[in-house]
Enzyme design. Sequence first.
Site, PDB file in Angstrom:
ATOM      1  N   SER A   1       0.848  -1.192   0.000  1.00  0.00           N
ATOM      2  CA  SER A   1       0.000   0.000   0.000  1.00  0.00           C
ATOM      3  C   SER A   1       0.890   1.250   0.000  1.00  0.00           C
ATOM      4  CB  SER A   1      -0.965  -0.048   1.191  1.00  0.00           C
ATOM      5  OG  SER A   1      -2.000   0.889   1.033  1.00  0.00           O
TER       6      SER A   1
ATOM      7  N   GLU B   1      -8.977  -4.621  -4.361  1.00  0.00           N
ATOM      8  CA  GLU B   1      -8.318  -3.850  -3.315  1.00  0.00           C
ATOM      9  C   GLU B   1      -9.295  -3.086  -2.418  1.00  0.00           C
ATOM     10  OE1 GLU B   1      -5.086  -3.707  -2.654  1.00  0.00           O
ATOM     11  OE2 GLU B   1      -4.000  -4.283  -4.469  1.00  0.00           O
TER      12      GLU B   1
ATOM     13  N   HIS C   1      -7.730  -5.554  -0.258  1.00  0.00           N
ATOM     14  CA  HIS C   1      -6.503  -4.901   0.169  1.00  0.00           C
ATOM     15  C   HIS C   1      -5.933  -5.626   1.388  1.00  0.00           C
ATOM     16  CE1 HIS C   1      -3.929  -1.430  -0.195  1.00  0.00           C
ATOM     17  NE2 HIS C   1      -4.154  -0.996   1.031  1.00  0.00           N
TER      18      HIS C   1
END
Length: 498
Positions: A195, A321, A417
């Site tokens: 990320s 995600e 995610h």
Amino acid sequence: MTDTTTRYAEADTVTGRVRGFWRGEPGDGGSAAFLGIPFAQPPVGDLRFAAPVPAEPWQGVRDALEYGATAQRGDPGVTLIPEPSVPGDATLNVNVFTPAPGETDAALPVLVWIHGGGYFAGSPASPWYDGRAFNRDGVVTVSISYRLGFDGFGWIEDAPSNRGVRDWLLALEWVQANIAQFGGDPARVTIAGQSAGGGAVLTLLGMPAAQHLFHSVWALSAATADVPAVTAERIGRDVATRVGVAPTRAGLSTVPEERIIEAQKAATEVSGAGAVTKLLDDGLTLGPAIDGDLIARPTLESIAAGVGAGKPLVLGATEDEFSMIVSGAANKLRWIPLGLLLGKSGLKGARRPAYLAANRDVVARGHAAVLGRYITDRVFRTAVVRTATARGEAPTWVYRYAFRSTQPGMTHDMAVHCIDVPFWFDCLDAVRIDHLTGPNPPQALADQTHRAAVALITGGDPGWPAWSSTPGTTRVFGGGPGIPVIDPDGYAPVAPLL
């Protein structure tokens, strides 16, 4: 960690000797952990908005038995990974996990992990980031901290820019100077992150000033910021106005940390009917900024110009995600015409039918799935293709993470995610894994994912055909029956957005 049954380990650093502790038996699959070693002086007082200053030496042996203070305060509630906050001022520290402490001739490859959290949250003290599995496979592992939010990245009239970036650089300099004492080879350092941490390692890959500090890169779900200078200044002045001081070090240093964080949240908040479109169009407004100094141009431009071209790069994203941010509204979204829904999110004209045609499998899962995939593609998956393409013939490998959570709730049946992180670290026995993956996540997938990471770190090649040799070539992890392990055009569904 102070009972008499603990087996301790010691190692030297340039600032003094440190004491860690063994997990398991030395020389028999065990590894030692050294936690909270300072690489810089506490960024408080006169150093609060300064560039990081190397840690001062100490006398005797310093205990490194517990995680150091974190820049994250409290629980922002934004990460799917357990990332605890640790109070204290000495927030610039590293954690080292090694099977060979003190063995200066071991020369093991090194992994340096940079945590995510949107550049305003996250913590290196997560149990998921423990390096024991990498240690088992002969890799010394380091997790680093850095200043977050406004303290790390906010524009201040007379302060050094990109202070969080400067923290990364000093932490990597610490690795170069000290890692041999922990059994590592400073000439074989891989940087990796997820990320914002993935964005961090791509930012470093595109920085001329960082090239001597690492040798290969793995970026998981990378979110680069590349905040324009005018945006950084606007946000910085906004924060100063909200707390009632001049946008200077002298003014802002008088403001308590909690007030700065409140002002930062208010200054960067995006809400209202057009919030999704604004976020997709404008990107992050607080993070590494184009300052004309450390970061002279957007990361993608720097990479396209050949910066970092000699370093192997692996990058990829999960398939859903950010889909969980709209999954709770699935029953409402199903009544909104799909064209209208996507149009309000910025997908217009001929691109819209082309995108829907390229994603028929997602369309079959409902309107929320399509909107979630579109957000995911705009933020993450198009960036994978653009970065791989910008690299040209530089050694680049691309993957997709397709394993879907079986956990009931907002992550159910999605490759969301963070879901790849515990597989990458091979830590499926860590706390709260099943909250994200669902019960009994497949160890075979962890074996495959972690093996690829070790292969890059130790040999510079993750073990599947490179995108740079045949563009489009994509390794698919966790795809299930009927999904090829190697997809010759693995990111074709995002093509209409490029």
